[in-house]
Design a protein around this motif. Structure first.
Motif, PDB file in Angstrom:
ATOM      1  N   ILE A  49      71.061  14.553  11.675  1.00 22.41           N
ATOM      2  CA  ILE A  49      70.812  13.140  11.326  1.00 22.41           C
ATOM      3  C   ILE A  49      71.176  12.885   9.865  1.00 22.41           C
ATOM      4  CG2 ILE A  49      69.006  11.406  11.008  1.00 22.41           C
ATOM      5  CD1 ILE A  49      67.605  12.608  13.467  1.00 22.41           C
ATOM      6  N   MET A  50      70.796  13.801   8.990  1.00 24.62           N
ATOM      7  CA  MET A  50      71.073  13.618   7.565  1.00 24.62           C
ATOM      8  C   MET A  50      72.572  13.614   7.279  1.00 24.62           C
ATOM      9  SD  MET A  50      69.485  15.646   4.287  1.00 24.62           S
ATOM     10  CE  MET A  50      67.875  14.919   4.667  1.00 24.62           C
ATOM     11  N   LEU A  51      73.322  14.544   7.910  1.00 22.98           N
ATOM     12  CA  LEU A  51      74.765  14.594   7.670  1.00 22.98           C
ATOM     13  C   LEU A  51      75.445  13.332   8.197  1.00 22.98           C
ATOM     14  CD1 LEU A  51      77.206  16.070   6.606  1.00 22.98           C
ATOM     15  CD2 LEU A  51      77.374  17.295   8.796  1.00 22.98           C
ATOM     16  N   GLN A  90      84.145  24.437   4.217  1.00 23.80           N
ATOM     17  CA  GLN A  90      82.716  24.541   4.463  1.00 23.80           C
ATOM     18  C   GLN A  90      82.379  25.939   4.946  1.00 23.80           C
ATOM     19  OE1 GLN A  90      80.421  22.159   3.862  1.00 23.80           O
ATOM     20  NE2 GLN A  90      81.993  20.714   3.158  1.00 23.80           N
ATOM     21  N   ALA A  91      81.531  26.642   4.203  1.00 17.99           N
ATOM     22  CA  ALA A  91      81.098  27.975   4.634  1.00 17.99           C
ATOM     23  C   ALA A  91      80.246  27.884   5.892  1.00 17.99           C
ATOM     24  CB  ALA A  91      80.326  28.662   3.518  1.00 17.99           C
ATOM     25  N   ASP A  92      79.468  26.819   6.004  1.00 18.07           N
ATOM     26  CA  ASP A  92      78.586  26.610   7.161  1.00 18.07           C
ATOM     27  C   ASP A  92      79.209  25.559   8.071  1.00 18.07           C
ATOM     28  OD1 ASP A  92      76.553  26.385   8.987  1.00 18.07           O
ATOM     29  OD2 ASP A  92      75.189  25.312   7.641  1.00 18.07           O
ATOM     30  N   THR A  93      80.090  25.998   8.960  1.00 15.98           N
ATOM     31  CA  THR A  93      80.743  25.047   9.858  1.00 15.98           C
ATOM     32  C   THR A  93      79.834  24.607  10.999  1.00 15.98           C
ATOM     33  OG1 THR A  93      81.738  26.899  11.072  1.00 15.98           O
ATOM     34  CG2 THR A  93      83.075  25.853   9.352  1.00 15.98           C
ATOM     35  N   SER A  94      78.795  25.369  11.277  1.00 18.30           N
ATOM     36  CA  SER A  94      77.896  25.006  12.382  1.00 18.30           C
ATOM     37  C   SER A  94      77.330  23.600  12.202  1.00 18.30           C
ATOM     38  CB  SER A  94      76.744  26.013  12.492  1.00 18.30           C
ATOM     39  OG  SER A  94      77.197  27.258  12.952  1.00 18.30           O
ATOM     40  N   LEU A  95      77.031  23.232  10.962  1.00 13.17           N
ATOM     41  CA  LEU A  95      76.485  21.907  10.689  1.00 13.17           C
ATOM     42  C   LEU A  95      77.469  20.821  11.105  1.00 13.17           C
ATOM     43  CD1 LEU A  95      74.287  20.111   9.528  1.00 13.17           C
ATOM     44  CD2 LEU A  95      75.256  20.489   7.251  1.00 13.17           C
ATOM     45  N   TYR A  96      78.737  21.047  10.852  1.00 13.08           N
ATOM     46  CA  TYR A  96      79.738  20.035  11.211  1.00 13.08           C
ATOM     47  C   TYR A  96      80.008  20.014  12.711  1.00 13.08           C
ATOM     48  CZ  TYR A  96      80.482  18.721   6.433  1.00 13.08           C
ATOM     49  OH  TYR A  96      80.277  18.211   5.173  1.00 13.08           O
ATOM     50  N   TYR A  97      80.041  21.183  13.326  1.00  8.14           N
ATOM     51  CA  TYR A  97      80.172  21.200  14.787  1.00  8.14           C
ATOM     52  C   TYR A  97      79.052  20.390  15.439  1.00  8.14           C
ATOM     53  CZ  TYR A  97      83.763  24.918  15.033  1.00  8.14           C
ATOM     54  OH  TYR A  97      84.923  25.645  14.941  1.00  8.14           O
ATOM     55  N   SER A  98      77.877  20.407  14.825  1.00  6.60           N
ATOM     56  CA  SER A  98      76.718  19.732  15.420  1.00  6.60           C
ATOM     57  C   SER A  98      76.875  18.211  15.468  1.00  6.60           C
ATOM     58  CB  SER A  98      75.442  20.109  14.662  1.00  6.60           C
ATOM     59  OG  SER A  98      75.354  19.432  13.411  1.00  6.60           O
ATOM     60  N   ILE A  99      77.745  17.648  14.629  1.00  6.05           N
ATOM     61  CA  ILE A  99      77.921  16.186  14.654  1.00  6.05           C
ATOM     62  C   ILE A  99      79.170  15.774  15.432  1.00  6.05           C
ATOM     63  CG2 ILE A  99      76.721  15.932  12.452  1.00  6.05           C
ATOM     64  CD1 ILE A  99      79.486  15.266  11.208  1.00  6.05           C
ATOM     65  N   PHE A 100      79.972  16.768  15.870  1.00  2.59           N
ATOM     66  CA  PHE A 100      81.168  16.440  16.654  1.00  2.59           C
ATOM     67  C   PHE A 100      80.776  16.117  18.096  1.00  2.59           C
ATOM     68  CE2 PHE A 100      83.904  19.619  13.986  1.00  2.59           C
ATOM     69  CZ  PHE A 100      83.828  18.767  12.900  1.00  2.59           C
ATOM     70  N   ASP A 101      81.488  15.173  18.676  1.00  4.49           N
ATOM     71  CA  ASP A 101      81.380  14.901  20.115  1.00  4.49           C
ATOM     72  C   ASP A 101      82.563  15.498  20.873  1.00  4.49           C
ATOM     73  OD1 ASP A 101      79.000  13.020  20.238  1.00  4.49           O
ATOM     74  OD2 ASP A 101      80.261  11.956  18.798  1.00  4.49           O
ATOM     75  N   VAL A 102      83.700  15.593  20.188  1.00  2.82           N
ATOM     76  CA  VAL A 102      84.931  16.146  20.763  1.00  2.82           C
ATOM     77  C   VAL A 102      85.590  17.009  19.690  1.00  2.82           C
ATOM     78  CG1 VAL A 102      87.197  15.621  21.763  1.00  2.82           C
ATOM     79  CG2 VAL A 102      85.263  14.085  22.198  1.00  2.82           C
ATOM     80  N   PHE A 103      86.165  18.132  20.110  1.00  5.49           N
ATOM     81  CA  PHE A 103      86.895  18.979  19.159  1.00  5.49           C
ATOM     82  C   PHE A 103      88.365  18.993  19.539  1.00  5.49           C
ATOM     83  CE2 PHE A 103      88.624  22.833  17.335  1.00  5.49           C
ATOM     84  CZ  PHE A 103      88.091  22.796  16.052  1.00  5.49           C
ATOM     85  N   SER A 104      89.230  18.980  18.527  1.00  5.51           N
ATOM     86  CA  SER A 104      90.669  18.974  18.808  1.00  5.51           C
ATOM     87  C   SER A 104      91.416  19.884  17.839  1.00  5.51           C
ATOM     88  CB  SER A 104      91.225  17.547  18.714  1.00  5.51           C
ATOM     89  OG  SER A 104      92.588  17.524  19.090  1.00  5.51           O
ATOM     90  N   LEU A 105      92.336  20.659  18.389  1.00  6.48           N
ATOM     91  CA  LEU A 105      93.243  21.489  17.602  1.00  6.48           C
ATOM     92  C   LEU A 105      94.626  21.357  18.224  1.00  6.48           C
ATOM     93  CD1 LEU A 105      93.329  23.571  15.231  1.00  6.48           C
ATOM     94  CD2 LEU A 105      93.190  25.364  16.978  1.00  6.48           C
TER      95      LEU A 105
END
Length: 387
Positions: free
Chosen positions: A179-181, A258-273
């Motif tokens: 929520i904070m991010l 970002q050393a802690d990518t888990s936090l960013y994955y947590s706000i994604f709804d879709v991932f793309s590469l």
């Protein structure tokens, strides 16, 4: 005690060094003694490896293939450490492991192909082929890599081993952190967040420019979307300029490294590469651990990680319209996102854990040592490994 000397290129935060960290954490220290040579290191990753009791030695970059000064440094380390196994990865590591392992008569030489070398020159292929002649085993990190070794370099199947990457189980991110991010990034509850993570050092490979152009199509269609790009590198300025030219400054956020990518994955709804080539695509497995649906290009190892229409969508490389179309489908269908995410999570937990990876490496090391000493020096297997 089986002594293993790993030789790799720069330690920063990529897949190769992550696998060495997994070894440092999980290889049984009563059976294996691990030491790592690298050319250089950046950030704190090398220190993370050292925390697990593994020495990391930086020797500096190779100026060329036959950099005598650097090879002599490696030979000195070999003479002091007396490894039973020398394991090289990435061009510099493969070169130093093969040449110096052969010269210093290290019992077992393992080389590792970590790329999907679609654009490697014939000279590069010839050199790689020559180096593999000195090896007892050649690892491919994905089916794409092993196909290259067998079909392009013509290495015998018995000499090639497929050992896919493994990653550490991501940390659990609290709801408050998420929520904070989102608040910091001005992401509202009704907006769909598309995310990607990677080094921004070579757009010819990672193609973040294609993802940005595909995202622009979604914005033109007035979909409530945000794009978060995590990573850093020399191409970042070009991507920022591209976003400005498209008028997407309010919809695209560059998070940097970002050393802690888990936090960013947590706000994604879709991932793309949407890379043009990729040996494995470690971030895809990470995204699957976070139960994210994926849109990825049908290249290299990625086409083996993502099951099309099961855990995500696969599209042709450079096809911006198809990338946009598949992203739009996922953005508009929450149930499909959840179904793909759950199936991806199950596949990741079955195939891409660091425990599975390290156990496979452990088995390879042990089998090669046992086979070598029983065949060549049957009376010395216990004496040598106990020294």
């Amino acid at each position: 005690m089986i002594r293993v000397l790993n030789i790799i290129e720069t330690i920063s935060s990529g897949g190769v060094e992550r696998r060495r960290l997994s070894m440092a954490k999980l290889l049984d220290k009563s059976t294996f003694e691990l030491k790592i040579i690298c050319t250089n290191s950046y950030g704190s990753f090398a220190d993370e490896i050292r925390k697990h009791g593994v020495e990391v030695i930086e020797i500096g970059s190779l100026t060329n293939f036959l950099d005598v000064k650097q090879h002599l440094k490696v030979q000195k380390i070999i003479a002091n450490f007396k490894p039973h196994i020398i394991h090289g990865a990435i061009f510099e590591g493969v070169t130093m492991a093969a040449i110096n392992g052969f010269w210093k008569r290290v019992p077992i030489i393992i080389l590792e192909e970590t790329s999907d070398p679609q654009t490697r020159s014939w000279k590069g292929n010839l050199l790689m082929k020559a180096l593999t002649l000195l090896a007892h085993k050649v690892i491919g990190v994905s089916p794409a890599a092993t196909n290259y070794l067998i079909n392009t370099l013509k290495i015998g199947k018995n000499k090639v081993a497929l050992i896919t990457n493994g990653i550490a189980t991501p940390r659990t991110v609290s709801l408050d952190e998420t929520i904070m991010l989102k608040k910091q990034l001005n992401i509202s509850e009704h907006e769909i967040v598309i995310g990607s993570i990677g080094r921004m050092t070579d757009d010819a490979n990672k193609r973040f420019s294609d993802l940005i152009n595909a995202f622009a199509i979604l914005v033109k269609k007035q979909l409530p979307v945000k794009l978060i790009l995590v990573g850093d590198g020399v191409e970042k300025k070009k991507y920022i300029q591209q976003v400005q030219n498209l008028g997407l400054q309010k919809q695209v956020f560059f998070a940097g490294y970002q050393a802690d990518t888990s936090l960013y994955y947590s706000i994604f709804d879709v991932f793309s590469l949407v890379s043009s080539h990729e040996s494995f695509g470690l971030v895809l497995a990470e995204a699957m651990f976070h139960k994210l649906p994926i849109v990825a290009t049908k290249v290299g190892g990625m086409k083996y990680i993502v099951d099309d229409k099961e855990t995500g969508f696969l599209v042709e490389k450079y096809d911006v319209k198809s990338i946009a179309s598949k992203l739009e489908t996922l953005c508009e269908n929450k149930q499909l996102r959840q179904e793909f995410g759950q199936k991806g999570f199950l596949k990741a937990t079955q195939n891409y854990t660091e425990e599975r990876y390290v156990n496979t490496i452990k088995e390879l090391y042990s089998n090669l040592v046992t086979r070598h000493f029983r065949t060549v020096q049957p009376d010395k297997i216990n004496k040598t490994t106990q020294q």
